[in-house]
Design an enzyme around this catalytic site. Structure first.
Site, PDB file in Angstrom:
ATOM      1  N   LYS A 154       8.359   8.071  10.904  1.00 44.21           N
ATOM      2  CA  LYS A 154       6.994   7.973  11.436  1.00 44.21           C
ATOM      3  C   LYS A 154       6.877   6.803  12.409  1.00 44.21           C
ATOM      4  O   LYS A 154       6.167   6.881  13.412  1.00 44.21           O
ATOM      5  CB  LYS A 154       5.979   7.810  10.305  1.00 44.21           C
ATOM      6  CG  LYS A 154       4.528   7.829  10.820  1.00 44.21           C
ATOM      7  CD  LYS A 154       3.537   7.646   9.702  1.00 44.21           C
ATOM      8  CE  LYS A 154       3.461   6.191   9.272  1.00 44.21           C
ATOM      9  NZ  LYS A 154       2.838   5.334  10.330  1.00 44.21           N
TER      10      LYS A 154
ATOM     11  N   ALA B   3       0.855  -1.191   0.000  1.00 42.24           N
ATOM     12  CA  ALA B   3       0.000   0.000   0.000  1.00 42.24           C
ATOM     13  C   ALA B   3       0.889   1.238   0.000  1.00 42.24           C
ATOM     14  O   ALA B   3       0.773   2.133   0.846  1.00 42.24           O
ATOM     15  CB  ALA B   3      -0.954  -0.014   1.191  1.00 42.24           C
TER      16      ALA B   3
ATOM     17  N   HIS C  67       7.155   5.861   1.395  1.00 40.74           N
ATOM     18  CA  HIS C  67       7.924   4.710   0.926  1.00 40.74           C
ATOM     19  C   HIS C  67       8.806   5.091  -0.263  1.00 40.74           C
ATOM     20  O   HIS C  67       9.975   4.676  -0.352  1.00 40.74           O
ATOM     21  CB  HIS C  67       6.980   3.577   0.489  1.00 40.74           C
ATOM     22  CG  HIS C  67       6.137   3.018   1.585  1.00 40.74           C
ATOM     23  ND1 HIS C  67       4.762   3.152   1.589  1.00 40.74           N
ATOM     24  CD2 HIS C  67       6.447   2.309   2.693  1.00 40.74           C
ATOM     25  CE1 HIS C  67       4.274   2.556   2.655  1.00 40.74           C
ATOM     26  NE2 HIS C  67       5.271   2.038   3.345  1.00 40.74           N
TER      27      HIS C  67
ATOM     28  N   GLN D  97       3.259  -9.489  13.475  1.00 36.88           N
ATOM     29  CA  GLN D  97       3.328  -8.208  14.174  1.00 36.88           C
ATOM     30  C   GLN D  97       1.960  -7.588  14.412  1.00 36.88           C
ATOM     31  O   GLN D  97       1.861  -6.471  14.914  1.00 36.88           O
ATOM     32  CB  GLN D  97       4.231  -7.223  13.431  1.00 36.88           C
ATOM     33  CG  GLN D  97       3.710  -6.722  12.104  1.00 36.88           C
ATOM     34  CD  GLN D  97       4.765  -5.929  11.353  1.00 36.88           C
ATOM     35  OE1 GLN D  97       5.772  -6.477  10.907  1.00 36.88           O
ATOM     36  NE2 GLN D  97       4.549  -4.631  11.225  1.00 36.88           N
TER      37      GLN D  97
END
Length: 283
Positions: free
Chosen positions: A149, A32, A37, A61
């Site tokens: 982030k 996504a 990225h 995770q």
């Protein structure tokens, strides 16, 4: 650009490239893809001979099965985006390829995983360390690229590299934001139009806290952030912390150097995180 799905093919390809003297950059993602990225990928392409991007939604995770199920999967669109960056290889394996049997590995990062994301998402960082360790062994990169982030994740990966002796340079890039300040995230795709407008309040709360760092004590700033978000529709604050940017431990007094302002909240059903690392001499 080549798409690889098998671990054995990835290992053989990377080994041949390393033996030929090529430098390898690695950008791990869960797909996504967004501009955050792509920033990492462009940096890797600039710094290295070869760039590998993994696209893998890692089940270990996620402590919430619904969150794993609903996580956006947009492989075809991701491949199109990666074509524009100069990326050389996409590694997109199946869960069965990465976890042929149930993993019993357990990582402990002490106090680093007992706060914020670690406290709210038990087992999350064990899953992060497991998949990152696996990928590091498979890709054998010279440099690995992560975004600020996920500040606590960066700290965890840094400890993983040091603790296990990986010969890898960790490169951390600043958070990429939308024009209104919202941190870019794959989870933003799950927000409806109204929630998307509301989501910017997380960044606004961080800026509110930043403006008070020099004049207010920690407790007062935390109360101000909570009050601000409590007045926003569909926002449920999970935590706001003022912490040391390296070990992520909460600070009780604001003195000098850098502090990390870290926040997590639900906007509707979507959990978002954000942070600002602030140099107090520049406030």
């Amino acid at each position: 650009m080549q798409v690889i799905t098998q671990v054995s093919e990835l290992r053989q390809t990377m080994q041949a490239l390393r033996c030929s003297g090529k430098s390898i950059g690695f950008v791990p993602t869960m797909g996504a893809l967004h501009e955050g990225h792509l920033q990492l990928l462009r940096a890797s392409v600039k710094d290295n001979d070869i760039t590998v991007c993994s696209i893998f939604v890692n089940p270990t995770q996620f402590n919430n099965p619904d969150d794993y199920k609903l996580y956006p999967r947009t492989l075809e669109a991701d491949i199109e985006l990666l074509q524009t960056t100069g990326c050389d290889f996409i590694f997109s394996p199946s869960p069965e390829a990465i976890y042929p049997q149930h993993t019993m590995l357990q990582f402990s990062f002490g106090k680093l995983e007992q706060v914020m994301e670690g406290a709210m998402r038990p087992g999350h960082f064990n899953g992060v360390a497991t998949i990152v360790g696996k990928f590091f062994n498979m890709v054998q990169p010279h440099k690995a690229y992560f975004g600020q982030k996920d500040l606590q994740q960066v700290a965890i990966v840094r400890q993983l590299i040091v603790g296990l002796g990986f010969d890898i340079e960790l490169v951390c890039y600043p958070t990429v934001r939308e024009a209104d300040g919202l941190a870019m995230s794959s989870r933003n795709k799950r927000l409806n139009a109204e929630q998307r407008q509301t989501a910017v309040s997380l960044h606004e709360a961080l800026e509110l806290a930043k403006a008070q760092l020099k004049t207010q004590p920690v407790a007062t700033i935390k109360t101000a952030v909570a009050d601000y978000l409590n007045n926003k529709p569909e926002v449920e604050l999970e935590y706001f912390e003022i912490a040391d940017p390296l070990n992520l431990q909460p600070v009780e007094t604001i003195a000098e150097g850098e502090v990390a302002l870290c926040i997590a909240a639900f906007v509707g059903p979507v959990r978002l995180i954000d942070n600002l690392v602030v140099n107090l001499t520049e406030v």
